[in-house]
Design a protein around this motif. Structure first.
Motif, PDB file in Angstrom:
ATOM      1  N   ILE A  35       0.838  -1.196   0.000  1.00 40.17           N
ATOM      2  CA  ILE A  35       0.000   0.000   0.000  1.00 40.17           C
ATOM      3  C   ILE A  35       0.877   1.252   0.000  1.00 40.17           C
ATOM      4  N   TRP A  36       1.915   1.238   0.805  1.00 44.23           N
ATOM      5  CA  TRP A  36       2.827   2.390   0.918  1.00 44.23           C
ATOM      6  C   TRP A  36       3.463   2.721  -0.439  1.00 44.23           C
ATOM      7  N   HIS A  37       3.912   1.708  -1.146  1.00 46.43           N
ATOM      8  CA  HIS A  37       4.592   1.942  -2.417  1.00 46.43           C
ATOM      9  C   HIS A  37       3.638   2.277  -3.555  1.00 46.43           C
ATOM     10  N   LEU A  38       2.368   1.962  -3.398  1.00 46.06           N
ATOM     11  CA  LEU A  38       1.384   2.313  -4.421  1.00 46.06           C
ATOM     12  C   LEU A  38       0.775   3.694  -4.194  1.00 46.06           C
ATOM     13  N   ARG A  39       1.120   4.331  -3.080  1.00 44.26           N
ATOM     14  CA  ARG A  39       0.514   5.623  -2.762  1.00 44.26           C
ATOM     15  C   ARG A  39       0.880   6.713  -3.763  1.00 44.26           C
ATOM     16  N   ALA A  40       2.020   6.582  -4.435  1.00 45.25           N
ATOM     17  CA  ALA A  40       2.467   7.605  -5.392  1.00 45.25           C
ATOM     18  C   ALA A  40       1.976   7.329  -6.811  1.00 45.25           C
ATOM     19  N   GLY A  41       1.325   6.195  -7.016  1.00 49.25           N
ATOM     20  CA  GLY A  41       0.808   5.886  -8.343  1.00 49.25           C
ATOM     21  C   GLY A  41       0.975   4.423  -8.692  1.00 49.25           C
ATOM     22  N   PRO A  42       0.464   4.026  -9.855  1.00 47.09           N
ATOM     23  CA  PRO A  42       0.501   2.624 -10.264  1.00 47.09           C
ATOM     24  C   PRO A  42       1.923   2.079 -10.387  1.00 47.09           C
ATOM     25  N   VAL A  50      11.243  -4.592  -6.751  1.00 42.38           N
ATOM     26  CA  VAL A  50      12.402  -3.721  -6.533  1.00 42.38           C
ATOM     27  C   VAL A  50      12.160  -2.824  -5.310  1.00 42.38           C
ATOM     28  N   ASP A  51      10.934  -2.316  -5.188  1.00 45.29           N
ATOM     29  CA  ASP A  51      10.593  -1.444  -4.058  1.00 45.29           C
ATOM     30  C   ASP A  51      10.698  -2.166  -2.718  1.00 45.29           C
ATOM     31  N   ILE A  52      10.351  -3.459  -2.702  1.00 45.15           N
ATOM     32  CA  ILE A  52      10.310  -4.242  -1.454  1.00 45.15           C
ATOM     33  C   ILE A  52      11.224  -5.457  -1.630  1.00 45.15           C
TER      34      ILE A  52
END
Length: 121
Positions: A35-42, A50-52
């Motif tokens: 959820i945190w990484h999707l907060r800035a967009g798709p 890569v983010d996690i």
């Protein structure tokens, strides 16, 4: 001598307990991170990997399916060659972002308090 049980003076949660429902969404392994990484967009699946970095592909795939089933994220197949899939927060998912931000803020305060206690005098 046993201690007397004190009466709980907090307001009873509504039935069914909405707190439990909300916590069930963010309690899954890596769900808050997604959820945190999707907060800035798709984001595409590979971008979320890569983010996690610590999350395995299997667990990430499970978490994405669960969050989609609960209405927190949308899964959109993009008309590219080859086709790609993007995940984005729904309106409900967007409503969880301030709650996660508040948890992060408290986490920073708790970490500072622990570091202050561990610092040599």
């Amino acid at each position: 001598m046993s201690l007397k049980i004190r009466k709980n003076r907090s307001v009873a949660p509504p039935e069914p307990c909405v707190l439990t429902e909300c916590m069930a969404i963010i309690a899954g392994a890596w769900a808050p991170n997604v959820i945190w990484h999707l907060r800035a967009g798709p984001r595409r699946f590979s971008e979320l990997r890569v983010d996690i970095p610590p999350v395995s592909a299997k667990v990430l795939s499970q978490r994405l399916k669960e969050l989609e089933a609960r209405g927190v994220i949308n899964r959109a197949i993009q008309p590219t060659t080859p086709p790609s899939v993007e995940y984005a927060l729904t309106a409900l998912g967007e409503e969880l972002v301030p709650a996660l931000s508040a948890i992060v803020e408290v986490g920073h305060k708790l970490k500072m308090d622990v570091n202050a206690l561990e610092a040599p005098s």
